[in-house]
Design a protein around this motif. Structure first.
Motif, PDB file in Angstrom:
ATOM      1  N   MET A  60     -94.338  15.817 -51.381  1.00  0.00           N
ATOM      2  CA  MET A  60     -95.444  15.294 -51.021  1.00  0.00           C
ATOM      3  C   MET A  60     -96.318  14.847 -52.040  1.00  0.00           C
ATOM      4  N   SER A  61     -97.353  13.852 -51.982  1.00  0.00           N
ATOM      5  CA  SER A  61     -97.882  13.277 -53.160  1.00  0.00           C
ATOM      6  C   SER A  61     -98.941  14.362 -53.576  1.00  0.00           C
ATOM      7  N   LYS A  62     -99.766  13.768 -54.765  1.00  0.00           N
ATOM      8  CA  LYS A  62    -100.667  14.714 -55.414  1.00  0.00           C
ATOM      9  C   LYS A  62    -102.031  14.572 -54.567  1.00  0.00           C
ATOM     10  N   ALA A  63    -102.695  15.647 -54.431  1.00  0.00           N
ATOM     11  CA  ALA A  63    -103.954  15.617 -53.713  1.00  0.00           C
ATOM     12  C   ALA A  63    -104.934  14.895 -54.417  1.00  0.00           C
ATOM     13  N   PRO A  64    -105.815  14.139 -53.622  1.00  0.00           N
ATOM     14  CA  PRO A  64    -106.693  13.040 -54.198  1.00  0.00           C
ATOM     15  C   PRO A  64    -107.904  13.708 -54.843  1.00  0.00           C
ATOM     16  N   SER A  65    -108.743  12.960 -55.570  1.00  0.00           N
ATOM     17  CA  SER A  65    -109.770  13.297 -56.126  1.00  0.00           C
ATOM     18  C   SER A  65    -110.817  12.667 -55.392  1.00  0.00           C
ATOM     19  N   HIS A  90    -104.533  21.385 -49.760  1.00  0.00           N
ATOM     20  CA  HIS A  90    -103.579  21.742 -48.825  1.00  0.00           C
ATOM     21  C   HIS A  90    -103.301  19.930 -48.279  1.00  0.00           C
ATOM     22  N   LEU A  91    -102.317  19.598 -48.550  1.00  0.00           N
ATOM     23  CA  LEU A  91    -101.815  18.085 -48.070  1.00  0.00           C
ATOM     24  C   LEU A  91    -100.951  18.239 -46.755  1.00  0.00           C
ATOM     25  N   TYR A  92    -101.283  17.404 -45.726  1.00  0.00           N
ATOM     26  CA  TYR A  92    -100.417  17.688 -44.687  1.00  0.00           C
ATOM     27  C   TYR A  92    -100.519  16.026 -44.134  1.00  0.00           C
ATOM     28  N   ARG A  93     -99.266  15.794 -43.388  1.00  0.00           N
ATOM     29  CA  ARG A  93     -99.089  14.621 -42.608  1.00  0.00           C
ATOM     30  C   ARG A  93     -99.933  14.518 -41.635  1.00  0.00           C
ATOM     31  N   GLY A 108    -106.571  16.072 -34.829  1.00  0.00           N
ATOM     32  CA  GLY A 108    -107.565  17.051 -34.967  1.00  0.00           C
ATOM     33  C   GLY A 108    -106.968  18.281 -35.939  1.00  0.00           C
ATOM     34  N   THR A 109    -107.537  19.466 -35.536  1.00  0.00           N
ATOM     35  CA  THR A 109    -107.544  20.673 -36.214  1.00  0.00           C
ATOM     36  C   THR A 109    -106.225  21.270 -35.596  1.00  0.00           C
ATOM     37  N   ALA A 110    -105.531  20.932 -34.463  1.00  0.00           N
ATOM     38  CA  ALA A 110    -104.420  21.761 -34.122  1.00  0.00           C
ATOM     39  C   ALA A 110    -103.321  21.200 -34.978  1.00  0.00           C
ATOM     40  N   VAL A 111    -103.190  20.116 -35.423  1.00  0.00           N
ATOM     41  CA  VAL A 111    -102.167  19.354 -36.204  1.00  0.00           C
ATOM     42  C   VAL A 111    -102.139  19.932 -37.658  1.00  0.00           C
ATOM     43  N   SER A 112    -103.548  19.978 -38.223  1.00  0.00           N
ATOM     44  CA  SER A 112    -103.568  20.362 -39.652  1.00  0.00           C
ATOM     45  C   SER A 112    -103.280  21.954 -39.520  1.00  0.00           C
ATOM     46  N   ALA A 113    -103.704  22.547 -38.562  1.00  0.00           N
ATOM     47  CA  ALA A 113    -103.380  24.283 -38.439  1.00  0.00           C
ATOM     48  C   ALA A 113    -101.771  24.527 -38.474  1.00  0.00           C
ATOM     49  N   TYR A 157    -110.579  26.653 -44.173  1.00  0.00           N
ATOM     50  CA  TYR A 157    -109.827  25.537 -44.478  1.00  0.00           C
ATOM     51  C   TYR A 157    -110.620  24.285 -43.981  1.00  0.00           C
ATOM     52  N   LEU A 158    -111.279  23.439 -44.823  1.00  0.00           N
ATOM     53  CA  LEU A 158    -112.086  22.121 -44.485  1.00  0.00           C
ATOM     54  C   LEU A 158    -111.612  20.909 -44.884  1.00  0.00           C
ATOM     55  N   ASN A 159    -112.076  19.854 -44.241  1.00  0.00           N
ATOM     56  CA  ASN A 159    -111.693  18.736 -45.044  1.00  0.00           C
ATOM     57  C   ASN A 159    -112.081  18.530 -46.465  1.00  0.00           C
ATOM     58  N   GLY A 160    -111.055  18.069 -47.134  1.00  0.00           N
ATOM     59  CA  GLY A 160    -111.380  17.810 -48.719  1.00  0.00           C
ATOM     60  C   GLY A 160    -111.705  16.531 -48.765  1.00  0.00           C
ATOM     61  N   GLY A 161    -112.145  15.527 -47.974  1.00  0.00           N
ATOM     62  CA  GLY A 161    -112.872  14.235 -48.185  1.00  0.00           C
ATOM     63  C   GLY A 161    -111.909  13.155 -47.970  1.00  0.00           C
ATOM     64  N   SER A 162    -110.542  13.512 -47.235  1.00  0.00           N
ATOM     65  CA  SER A 162    -109.527  12.343 -47.096  1.00  0.00           C
ATOM     66  C   SER A 162    -108.808  12.986 -45.931  1.00  0.00           C
ATOM     67  N   ARG A 163    -108.239  11.821 -45.078  1.00  0.00           N
ATOM     68  CA  ARG A 163    -107.462  12.161 -44.055  1.00  0.00           C
ATOM     69  C   ARG A 163    -106.107  12.850 -44.602  1.00  0.00           C
ATOM     70  N   GLY A 164    -105.732  14.090 -44.047  1.00  0.00           N
ATOM     71  CA  GLY A 164    -104.429  14.659 -44.149  1.00  0.00           C
ATOM     72  C   GLY A 164    -104.705  15.756 -45.602  1.00  0.00           C
ATOM     73  N   PHE A 165    -105.838  16.087 -45.681  1.00  0.00           N
ATOM     74  CA  PHE A 165    -106.258  16.644 -47.127  1.00  0.00           C
ATOM     75  C   PHE A 165    -107.214  17.718 -46.790  1.00  0.00           C
ATOM     76  N   LEU A 166    -107.056  19.223 -46.836  1.00  0.00           N
ATOM     77  CA  LEU A 166    -107.710  20.014 -46.597  1.00  0.00           C
ATOM     78  C   LEU A 166    -108.133  20.888 -47.901  1.00  0.00           C
TER      79      LEU A 166
END
Length: 159
Positions: free
Chosen positions: A1-6, A23-26, A32-37, A128-137
């Protein structure tokens, strides 16, 4: 997987000197949170969603809630002294936060707005909360979130 965004969110965490994990995820649209969890292998209860809402006057606010719980908007309105509270439309939420819905973080918001957090979040060891980008906690201790955010604890979770 790619590098986490700034992002604005990670810059704030770094500036505060807080320990956090990336934590990057697809990302799946409307997953929603079901997918990220599921993707991170953590309980959905520990994945905290950032919801942009507005009161009856259209004033925006943030509520942080467990991924597996819903917000009682009636109780939230009562606790913050509003007549009513409702979710913002996605395009309005994007404008207020500066983030895309699905990638909204309570950190580094475009527009200053009150942040409210379900009080039981602070009973968890790690969130775990959103880090400011889709697919990134980002993962961190709840007390650290309280150190960088001026937030108000509320009891508004529906079970």
């Amino acid at each position: 997987m790619s590098k986490a965004p700034s992002t604005n969110a990670t810059r704030i965490l770094k500036q505060a000197g807080l320990a956090y994990t990336e934590h990057l995820y697809r990302y799946e649209d409307k997953g929603g949170t079901a997918v990220s969890a599921r993707e991170l292998g953590v309980p959905e209860h520990a994945v905290i969603k950032t919801l942009v809402m507005e009161d009856e006057k259209g004033a925006p606010l943030i509520i942080l809630m467990h991924g597996d719980r819903e917000v009682s908007t009636k109780e939230l309105a009562r606790q913050i002294g509003a007549r009513s509270v409702q979710p913002c439309k996605p395009e309005v939420a994007n404008r207020h936060s500066g983030y895309l819905v699905g990638g909204t973080s309570p950190l580094g918001l475009k527009k200053a707005m009150p942040v409210h957090a379900e009080a039981t979040i602070f009973e968890l060891d790690r969130i775990y909360l959103n880090g400011g980008s889709r697919g990134f906690l980002v993962g961190l201790e709840p007390k650290d979130l309280e150190r960088v955010l001026s937030l108000r604890r509320v009891h508004v979770a529906l079970t």
